[in-house]
Design a protein around this motif. Structure first.
Motif, PDB file in Angstrom:
ATOM      1  N   GLY A 111       6.442  -1.047  -0.409  1.00 32.74           N
ATOM      2  CA  GLY A 111       6.213  -0.977   1.020  1.00 32.74           C
ATOM      3  C   GLY A 111       4.952  -1.665   1.452  1.00 32.74           C
ATOM      4  N   GLN A 112       4.689  -1.568   2.753  1.00 34.43           N
ATOM      5  CA  GLN A 112       3.520  -2.185   3.342  1.00 34.43           C
ATOM      6  C   GLN A 112       3.041  -1.314   4.500  1.00 34.43           C
ATOM      7  N   ILE A 113       1.736  -1.187   4.605  1.00 39.15           N
ATOM      8  CA  ILE A 113       1.119  -0.469   5.718  1.00 39.15           C
ATOM      9  C   ILE A 113       0.794  -1.508   6.779  1.00 39.15           C
ATOM     10  N   GLU A 118      -7.222  -1.809   6.362  1.00 35.78           N
ATOM     11  CA  GLU A 118      -8.044  -0.872   5.607  1.00 35.78           C
ATOM     12  C   GLU A 118      -7.575  -0.856   4.170  1.00 35.78           C
ATOM     13  N   SER A 119      -8.472  -0.498   3.302  1.00 39.04           N
ATOM     14  CA  SER A 119      -8.076  -0.316   1.914  1.00 39.04           C
ATOM     15  C   SER A 119      -7.784   1.161   1.709  1.00 39.04           C
ATOM     16  N   GLY A 120      -7.062   1.442   0.671  1.00 37.39           N
ATOM     17  CA  GLY A 120      -6.728   2.828   0.382  1.00 37.39           C
ATOM     18  C   GLY A 120      -5.750   2.912  -0.767  1.00 37.39           C
ATOM     19  N   ALA A 141      -2.862   1.458  -5.553  1.00 39.31           N
ATOM     20  CA  ALA A 141      -3.820   0.934  -4.576  1.00 39.31           C
ATOM     21  C   ALA A 141      -3.118  -0.052  -3.660  1.00 39.31           C
ATOM     22  N   LEU A 142      -3.530  -0.062  -2.411  1.00 37.65           N
ATOM     23  CA  LEU A 142      -3.005  -1.046  -1.468  1.00 37.65           C
ATOM     24  C   LEU A 142      -3.681  -2.384  -1.747  1.00 37.65           C
ATOM     25  N   ASP A 143      -2.905  -3.474  -1.706  1.00 42.30           N
ATOM     26  CA  ASP A 143      -3.512  -4.783  -1.896  1.00 42.30           C
ATOM     27  C   ASP A 143      -4.111  -5.276  -0.581  1.00 42.30           C
ATOM     28  N   ASP A 144      -4.559  -6.527  -0.546  1.00 39.07           N
ATOM     29  CA  ASP A 144      -5.211  -7.072   0.645  1.00 39.07           C
ATOM     30  C   ASP A 144      -4.294  -7.109   1.864  1.00 39.07           C
ATOM     31  N   LEU A 145      -2.982  -7.144   1.642  1.00 39.11           N
ATOM     32  CA  LEU A 145      -2.023  -7.170   2.745  1.00 39.11           C
ATOM     33  C   LEU A 145      -1.484  -5.780   3.083  1.00 39.11           C
TER      34      LEU A 145
END
Length: 181
Positions: A111-113, A118-120, A141-145
């Protein structure tokens, strides 16, 4: 006696050498001295206030779209039923785009936020009392996108939690399995 500001560099160096040469106090004397001071643990009131502050930053996401809840007529002639599932959640200025696809023996959740950069991290945990599933817990961890991917997810009911610097976004329980389940 002179103050530190009044001492020359040579005099200050001598004071430092003498201080370093002093022997260490015995351990029982140090323990007794430390025991004289009040505990550094927060009071119950401070702990409750901190917990309440954390609780105020929890946001509940709402399901906006579920590809399995679309009427067959709306899919059109070219669309074929699929075991892949597309979900979209909304929460306080953010959208969480989630896809669940079958793998060889389990499922992949990616998925994608969408929203403020923000990072998270995103955390997956079982929502049932099943002991085998309760042991399953994944964090990514969420990546840069703002994208994430979780693999090796068995059938079951799960809760996704998005943790960022200033808030926690909890998604409602998600059933993972084939469309016929």
């Amino acid at each position: 006696m002179k103050t530190l500001e009044q001492m020359t560099d040579y005099q200050l160096a001598n004071v430092v050498r003498q201080a370093v040469a002093l022997p260490e106090a015995p351990a029982h004397v140090i323990r007794s001295a430390v025991a004289l001071w009040p505990s550094a643990q927060p009071s119950r009131l401070e702990a409750a206030a901190e917990a309440a502050g954390r609780a105020l930053n929890i946001v509940r996401a709402v399901l906006s779209f579920d590809s399995w809840n679309i009427a067959p007529m709306a899919l059109g002639v070219r669309s074929l039923p699929s075991n892949a599932r597309h979900l979209l959640f909304s929460a306080k200025g953010r959208d969480i785009d989630l896809r669940i696809t079958p793998s060889t023996s389990d499922f992949v959740m990616a998925g994608q936020i969408l929203g403020p950069d923000e990072s998270g991290t995103i955390e997956l945990r079982a929502d049932s009392g099943d002991e085998a599933q309760a042991r399953l817990g994944q964090v990514a961890a969420l990546d840069d996108l703002g994208e994430f991917r979780l693999e090796g997810i068995p059938r079951g009911r799960y809760v996704l939690t998005l943790r960022m610097s200033d808030e926690v976004v909890e998604l409602p329980p998600i059933d993972v399995g084939d469309r016929s389940d």
